[in-house]
Structure formats: C-alpha cells, structure tokens
Design a protein around this motif. Structure first.
Motif, PDB file in Angstrom:
ATOM      1  N   ASN A   1      51.216 -38.414  39.826  1.00  0.00           N
ATOM      2  CA  ASN A   1      51.760 -37.135  40.325  1.00  0.00           C
ATOM      3  C   ASN A   1      51.933 -36.142  39.176  1.00  0.00           C
ATOM      4  OD1 ASN A   1      52.805 -39.519  41.382  1.00  0.00           O
ATOM      5  ND2 ASN A   1      54.721 -38.623  41.971  1.00  0.00           N
ATOM      6  N   ILE A   2      52.426 -36.607  38.041  1.00  0.00           N
ATOM      7  CA  ILE A   2      52.652 -35.705  36.905  1.00  0.00           C
ATOM      8  C   ILE A   2      51.322 -35.126  36.445  1.00  0.00           C
ATOM      9  CG2 ILE A   2      53.344 -35.609  34.473  1.00  0.00           C
ATOM     10  CD1 ILE A   2      55.650 -35.615  36.448  1.00  0.00           C
ATOM     11  N   LYS A   3      50.316 -35.966  36.361  1.00  0.00           N
ATOM     12  CA  LYS A   3      49.008 -35.478  35.925  1.00  0.00           C
ATOM     13  C   LYS A   3      48.442 -34.463  36.919  1.00  0.00           C
ATOM     14  CE  LYS A   3      48.014 -39.636  33.312  1.00  0.00           C
ATOM     15  NZ  LYS A   3      47.213 -40.839  33.181  1.00  0.00           N
ATOM     16  N   LEU A   4      48.585 -34.734  38.206  1.00  0.00           N
ATOM     17  CA  LEU A   4      48.097 -33.800  39.221  1.00  0.00           C
ATOM     18  C   LEU A   4      48.888 -32.495  39.217  1.00  0.00           C
ATOM     19  CD1 LEU A   4      47.367 -36.212  42.210  1.00  0.00           C
ATOM     20  CD2 LEU A   4      45.719 -35.084  40.699  1.00  0.00           C
TER      21      LEU A   4
ATOM     22  N   LYS B   1      49.043 -26.756  37.849  1.00  0.00           N
ATOM     23  CA  LYS B   1      49.643 -25.622  37.136  1.00  0.00           C
ATOM     24  C   LYS B   1      48.650 -25.004  36.152  1.00  0.00           C
ATOM     25  CE  LYS B   1      54.435 -27.005  37.464  1.00  0.00           C
ATOM     26  NZ  LYS B   1      55.661 -27.274  36.722  1.00  0.00           N
ATOM     27  N   ALA B   2      47.866 -25.832  35.493  1.00  0.00           N
ATOM     28  CA  ALA B   2      46.861 -25.312  34.562  1.00  0.00           C
ATOM     29  C   ALA B   2      45.820 -24.486  35.309  1.00  0.00           C
ATOM     30  CB  ALA B   2      46.215 -26.464  33.801  1.00  0.00           C
ATOM     31  N   ILE B   3      45.428 -24.945  36.486  1.00  0.00           N
ATOM     32  CA  ILE B   3      44.475 -24.183  37.295  1.00  0.00           C
ATOM     33  C   ILE B   3      45.088 -22.850  37.717  1.00  0.00           C
ATOM     34  CG2 ILE B   3      43.319 -24.139  39.552  1.00  0.00           C
ATOM     35  CD1 ILE B   3      42.808 -27.175  39.145  1.00  0.00           C
TER      36      ILE B   3
ATOM     37  N   ILE C   1      44.755 -15.819  34.451  1.00  0.00           N
ATOM     38  CA  ILE C   1      44.038 -15.207  33.325  1.00  0.00           C
ATOM     39  C   ILE C   1      42.775 -14.503  33.827  1.00  0.00           C
ATOM     40  CG2 ILE C   1      42.670 -15.715  31.265  1.00  0.00           C
ATOM     41  CD1 ILE C   1      44.727 -17.859  30.567  1.00  0.00           C
ATOM     42  N   ILE C   2      42.049 -15.136  34.728  1.00  0.00           N
ATOM     43  CA  ILE C   2      40.834 -14.527  35.271  1.00  0.00           C
ATOM     44  C   ILE C   2      41.176 -13.245  36.026  1.00  0.00           C
ATOM     45  CG2 ILE C   2      38.948 -14.836  36.935  1.00  0.00           C
ATOM     46  CD1 ILE C   2      39.033 -17.856  36.160  1.00  0.00           C
ATOM     47  N   GLY C   3      42.232 -13.288  36.842  1.00  0.00           N
ATOM     48  CA  GLY C   3      42.651 -12.097  37.577  1.00  0.00           C
ATOM     49  C   GLY C   3      43.053 -10.961  36.653  1.00  0.00           C
ATOM     50  N   THR C   4      43.744 -11.298  35.583  1.00  0.00           N
ATOM     51  CA  THR C   4      44.139 -10.281  34.611  1.00  0.00           C
ATOM     52  C   THR C   4      42.922  -9.708  33.904  1.00  0.00           C
ATOM     53  OG1 THR C   4      46.219 -11.463  34.269  1.00  0.00           O
ATOM     54  CG2 THR C   4      45.642  -9.816  32.636  1.00  0.00           C
TER      55      THR C   4
ATOM     56  N   LEU D   1      46.710 -16.069  44.894  1.00  0.00           N
ATOM     57  CA  LEU D   1      46.325 -17.478  44.866  1.00  0.00           C
ATOM     58  C   LEU D   1      47.032 -18.217  43.730  1.00  0.00           C
ATOM     59  CD1 LEU D   1      44.493 -19.812  45.863  1.00  0.00           C
ATOM     60  CD2 LEU D   1      42.795 -19.000  44.203  1.00  0.00           C
ATOM     61  N   SER D   2      47.027 -17.625  42.547  1.00  0.00           N
ATOM     62  CA  SER D   2      47.681 -18.232  41.397  1.00  0.00           C
ATOM     63  C   SER D   2      49.177 -18.430  41.648  1.00  0.00           C
ATOM     64  CB  SER D   2      47.469 -17.353  40.157  1.00  0.00           C
ATOM     65  OG  SER D   2      48.194 -17.859  39.065  1.00  0.00           O
ATOM     66  N   GLY D   3      49.810 -17.433  42.213  1.00  0.00           N
ATOM     67  CA  GLY D   3      51.239 -17.539  42.501  1.00  0.00           C
ATOM     68  C   GLY D   3      51.549 -18.625  43.508  1.00  0.00           C
ATOM     69  N   ILE D   4      50.758 -18.703  44.565  1.00  0.00           N
ATOM     70  CA  ILE D   4      50.997 -19.718  45.595  1.00  0.00           C
ATOM     71  C   ILE D   4      50.767 -21.122  45.045  1.00  0.00           C
ATOM     72  CG2 ILE D   4      50.142 -20.643  47.785  1.00  0.00           C
ATOM     73  CD1 ILE D   4      49.624 -17.700  48.631  1.00  0.00           C
ATOM     74  N   VAL D   5      49.644 -21.323  44.361  1.00  0.00           N
ATOM     75  CA  VAL D   5      49.324 -22.645  43.809  1.00  0.00           C
ATOM     76  C   VAL D   5      50.375 -23.059  42.769  1.00  0.00           C
ATOM     77  CG1 VAL D   5      47.641 -23.907  42.388  1.00  0.00           C
ATOM     78  CG2 VAL D   5      46.862 -22.499  44.294  1.00  0.00           C
TER      79      VAL D   5
END
Length: 170
Positions: free
Chosen positions: A51-54, A59-61, A67-70, A103-107
C-alpha cells in the motif's frame, strides 16, 4: 508583461527541481533499501507494505501531472504577452492545464486520504518520512485552480466568439 516571463520560468524551474528531488529521495528510501534521511528508524523496502509503495507512486504521478499542467500553461505565456487573449491555442492551453490540475488534485487527494487510512488502520509508521510529498490543501487548491482554468477558458472562448461577431458586424 514581458518582465514577468523570466521570473515565472525561474520559479517553475525551482518547483520542478524540488518535486523531482523529493520524488527521487523518497524513491531511494522506499524501493532501494537505503535511508537517505538517516533517521535510524529505517525499514527495508521488503518491510514496507505494498500500500505504501502504491500510495507513493500515485502521489508521484499526481505531482508529475501537475508539472505537465504547469508547463502547458507557462509555455503559452507568449500569447498573453502579445495581448492575444482570444487565441484558440491559448484557450486550449488553459483548458488542458485546467483538466490536468483537476486530475492531479483529485488523484493526489485520494492518495493522501489512502495514506491517512494506512497510517490509522494498518499503523504503518515506518514509511511516513518517505510520504512527505503530502499536502491535502495543495491538492484541494489544485482542484479549485483546475476548475477556475476550465471556466476561464470557456469565458475566453465566448469572448473570442463575441469579438468575431462584432468584427463581422462592423
């Protein structure tokens, strides 16, 4: 407006370096059996739960999508500098950035909640130092900003239509 482009790019570069550095340090701690923080309370990656790894990967995704959106938003600053507010490319970049931020905020928010549940239910404290890329308020702000950019793109699109109609009337 031209005076703002370099500082914006500089701050964006610092943001990218901070996020990538944080992700790299946490990846080393979670996946490569190393304690980069020298906490002494180190658990090997074999001891860390899936679970921690997932949660960390999620969060990294989310941060990478941010970053892509910015980048999409900053890359079209030239249209704003020129005063070409109703340009279709600019409107589409606001729309794309808005979707990416949302998307980033929700994820990220869902991953943060999962991290809290993991901490409370499973009592897994060994990895909390490596999940330090957590900020529920940042994710909520990203959702609000994403919705704002989507709304703003619709306003600009409608403004462009009105300007075209006005130009044809004259």
């Amino acid at each position: 407006m031209k005076n703002y482009t370099r500082p914006i790019l500089f701050v964006f570069l610092i943001l990218v370096l901070a996020i990538i550095g944080n992700i790299i340090i946490s990846t080393i701690g979670i996946f490569f059996n190393h304690d980069p923080f020298n906490t002494g309370v180190y658990a090997s990656s074999y001891d860390l739960s899936l679970n921690i790894k997932l949660i960390f990967i999620t969060k990294a995704i989310a941060l990478t999508v941010f970053i892509i959106g910015t980048y999409v938003l900053i890359s079209k600053l030239s249209y704003l500098v020129k005063g070409d507010f109703f340009n279709l490319i600019l409107i589409q970049s606001f729309q794309k950035s808005g979707r990416l931020f949302l998307l980033s905020g929700i994820v990220g928010f869902v991953a943060s909640i999962a991290g809290m549940l993991n901490l409370v239910v499973v009592k897994d404290f060994s990895s909390q130092a490596y999940l330090n890329i957590d900020s529920k308020s940042l994710y909520l702000m990203l959702m609000i900003l994403g919705l704002f950019l989507l709304l703003f793109s619709k306003v600009l699109k409608r403004g462009g239509q009105l300007q075209t109609e006005n130009d044809l009337t004259i």
